[in-house]
Design a protein around this motif. Structure first.
Motif, mmCIF file in Angstrom:
data_model
loop_
_atom_site.group_PDB
_atom_site.id
_atom_site.type_symbol
_atom_site.label_atom_id
_atom_site.label_comp_id
_atom_site.label_asym_id
_atom_site.label_seq_id
_atom_site.Cartn_x
_atom_site.Cartn_y
_atom_site.Cartn_z
ATOM 1 N N LYS A 35 7.935 12.218 10.941
ATOM 2 C CA LYS A 35 7.034 13.173 11.588
ATOM 3 C C LYS A 35 7.386 14.602 11.186
ATOM 4 C CE LYS A 35 5.890 12.161 15.890
ATOM 5 N NZ LYS A 35 4.546 11.614 15.612
ATOM 6 N N ILE A 90 4.850 10.915 -7.848
ATOM 7 C CA ILE A 90 5.526 11.511 -6.700
ATOM 8 C C ILE A 90 5.841 10.424 -5.686
ATOM 9 C CG2 ILE A 90 5.354 13.202 -4.828
ATOM 10 C CD1 ILE A 90 3.292 14.702 -6.488
ATOM 11 N N ILE A 132 2.588 15.337 12.264
ATOM 12 C CA ILE A 132 1.887 14.327 11.471
ATOM 13 C C ILE A 132 2.914 13.421 10.774
ATOM 14 C CG2 ILE A 132 0.130 13.947 9.681
ATOM 15 C CD1 ILE A 132 -0.807 15.583 12.189
ATOM 16 N N ASP A 133 2.652 12.105 10.784
ATOM 17 C CA ASP A 133 3.575 11.138 10.175
ATOM 18 C C ASP A 133 3.223 10.836 8.727
ATOM 19 O OD1 ASP A 133 5.506 10.062 12.215
ATOM 20 O OD2 ASP A 133 3.627 9.810 13.317
ATOM 21 N N THR A 134 4.218 10.956 7.849
ATOM 22 C CA THR A 134 4.063 10.572 6.447
ATOM 23 C C THR A 134 4.968 9.375 6.173
ATOM 24 O OG1 THR A 134 3.602 12.854 5.789
ATOM 25 C CG2 THR A 134 4.382 11.371 4.060
ATOM 26 N N LEU A 135 4.450 8.384 5.449
ATOM 27 C CA LEU A 135 5.277 7.215 5.114
ATOM 28 C C LEU A 135 6.177 7.533 3.927
ATOM 29 C CD1 LEU A 135 3.019 4.014 5.382
ATOM 30 C CD2 LEU A 135 4.649 4.951 7.032
ATOM 31 N N SER A 160 0.813 -1.217 0.000
ATOM 32 C CA SER A 160 0.000 0.000 0.000
ATOM 33 C C SER A 160 0.852 1.274 0.000
ATOM 34 C CB SER A 160 -0.931 0.030 1.211
ATOM 35 O OG SER A 160 -0.214 0.413 2.368
ATOM 36 N N THR A 161 2.173 1.128 0.254
ATOM 37 C CA THR A 161 3.013 2.330 0.230
ATOM 38 C C THR A 161 3.483 2.667 -1.189
ATOM 39 O OG1 THR A 161 4.976 1.026 0.686
ATOM 40 C CG2 THR A 161 3.859 1.990 2.590
ATOM 41 N N ALA A 162 3.223 1.759 -2.148
ATOM 42 C CA ALA A 162 3.647 2.031 -3.527
ATOM 43 C C ALA A 162 2.786 3.151 -4.116
ATOM 44 C CB ALA A 162 3.497 0.777 -4.378
ATOM 45 N N PRO A 163 3.408 4.053 -4.880
ATOM 46 C CA PRO A 163 2.642 5.152 -5.464
ATOM 47 C C PRO A 163 1.494 4.646 -6.336
ATOM 48 C CG PRO A 163 4.998 5.431 -5.811
ATOM 49 C CD PRO A 163 4.803 4.060 -5.287
ATOM 50 N N PRO A 183 8.041 5.924 8.494
ATOM 51 C CA PRO A 183 7.289 7.146 8.812
ATOM 52 C C PRO A 183 8.198 8.280 9.285
ATOM 53 C CG PRO A 183 6.992 5.506 10.552
ATOM 54 C CD PRO A 183 7.802 4.844 9.469
ATOM 55 N N MET A 226 8.023 9.641 -1.801
ATOM 56 C CA MET A 226 8.664 10.219 -0.634
ATOM 57 C C MET A 226 9.890 9.392 -0.273
ATOM 58 S SD MET A 226 6.722 12.819 0.410
ATOM 59 C CE MET A 226 5.203 13.427 -0.354
#
Lengths: 231, 231
Positions: free
Chosen positions: A74, A63, A79-82, A22-25, A72, A65
């Motif tokens: 912060k 895009i 807020i946490d972004t993977l 699920s982390t794949a763009p 993750p 990250m």
């Protein structure tokens, strides 16, 4: 030999996609080029997500990250972004963007971060920053001999990271060759649309702004938060 | 009995904070009130992070992310944000905000989402939305008899979710009692500053905008993307 290369490639893919699929763009298959946004603890939220909003509509760019260790990260706002990639698993990006935020005060002293930015910059089509992200590019030597800008409240600190940069105190964003640096936080969204215009023309930039009900400050020289710079 | 209650409390904390301690909000101890932002797959990125940028500076409010099952939630732009709470573990929020995005087309048919919004709304100080988030509030019956607005490109769809709402086609954002609904995407950032003004006064709202070099459209009636509504 072929087998080993194949296995290395598989290992690399498995690491790059992280713990879950699920982390794949979302559009990783259909979009041939990649914008890599470099996150670190204490990055400024809107520096990242204003440009994400505008760039996600580009037909040819996905895009992703990236952060030093992946996982993750912060923001300064808590807020946490993977992040999909670590510095070790990241591919060469076509466009790289480094945001600002209080975390840049730590990152200017992180040689691993500066080396990653230098390595990426060698192969990019565009190297961009928002806010004090330009302090990191400057400290890495990437902006030597270039015009650049930064956050106007933190301008003295950012510009102190390198005296080889022609710092611009009056600019919403600055384009010099393949380098685009923007002023603080919200200016990144205007800069992002400026890059959309460079890549796909004015009509696409206007359509992107309208699609998100955004009133674009489309003039890089119009800076309501300008500061004086020493001659 | 006391032991059982204690164990339940511990279990609840462990679930609420998720896999890692790093997902806990940065200032959870020092800020007494909570803004809960409700995420779902396909939420619109800037709907969420424009307001986060503005609200994170509030002295008395921490911001937390909540989703139906907790964990990472992918935005319409393909970026994963970690949510700290699931609907089951979420505390009562002082302010709730529901964003828009293509995911709202699914969520209007999700009774669990609508029930969660109704339950939260009973105890909030303010209930807010950005973009087509108002379609979810409307479908839940929360905006019955209220004035409200929504994304202007998706206005026909959003307003079709309830004929008990006085939909406003010309408004950057609308305040009716404790309900604040904004127009599309970028309008959420203007609305967020409008709420800062309501909570802490004009000077604080201006300072917050300036701190992120943001040119605030401070007039809720000034809507460059207005649409006609049927009388």
């Amino acid at each position: 030999m072929l087998l080993i290369v194949g296995m290395l490639a598989l290992t690399s893919v498995a690491t790059a996609t992280g713990q879950t699929a699920s982390t794949a763009p979302a559009d990783s298959v259909s979009k041939p080029k990649t914008i890599g946004i470099v996150l670190f603890p204490g990055f400024e939220t809107l520096d990242v997500f204003g440009p994400v909003e505008m760039w996600a509509r580009l037909p040819d760019y996905q895009i992703v990250m990236v952060s030093q260790h992946g996982g993750p990260i912060k923001s300064a706002q808590g807020i946490d972004t993977l992040t999909t990639y670590s510095f070790d698993t990241a591919p060469q990006f076509d466009i790289v963007m480094i945001p600002g935020g209080m975390g840049t005060r730590t990152e200017v002293n992180n040689p691993v971060m500066l080396a990653f930015l230098r390595k990426q910059d060698k192969g990019t089509q565009w190297t961009t920053s928002v806010c004090t992200g330009s302090a990191l590019l400057a400290k890495a030597g990437i902006l030597d001999g270039r015009k650049a800008t930064s956050n106007k409240i933190a301008f003295t600190w950012a510009s102190s990271q390198s005296n080889k940069v022609a710092w611009q105190g009056h600019a919403r964003w600055v384009i010099d060759g393949k380098y685009i640096t923007s002023s603080g936080v919200s200016a990144g969204t205007d800069m992002a649309l400026g890059l959309v215009e460079k890549l796909y023309g004015r009509e696409m930039a206007d359509r992107t702004a309208r699609g998100s009900e955004y009133v674009w400050n489309d003039d890089p020289a119009k800076d309501p938060f300008a500061v004086e710079t020493r001659p």
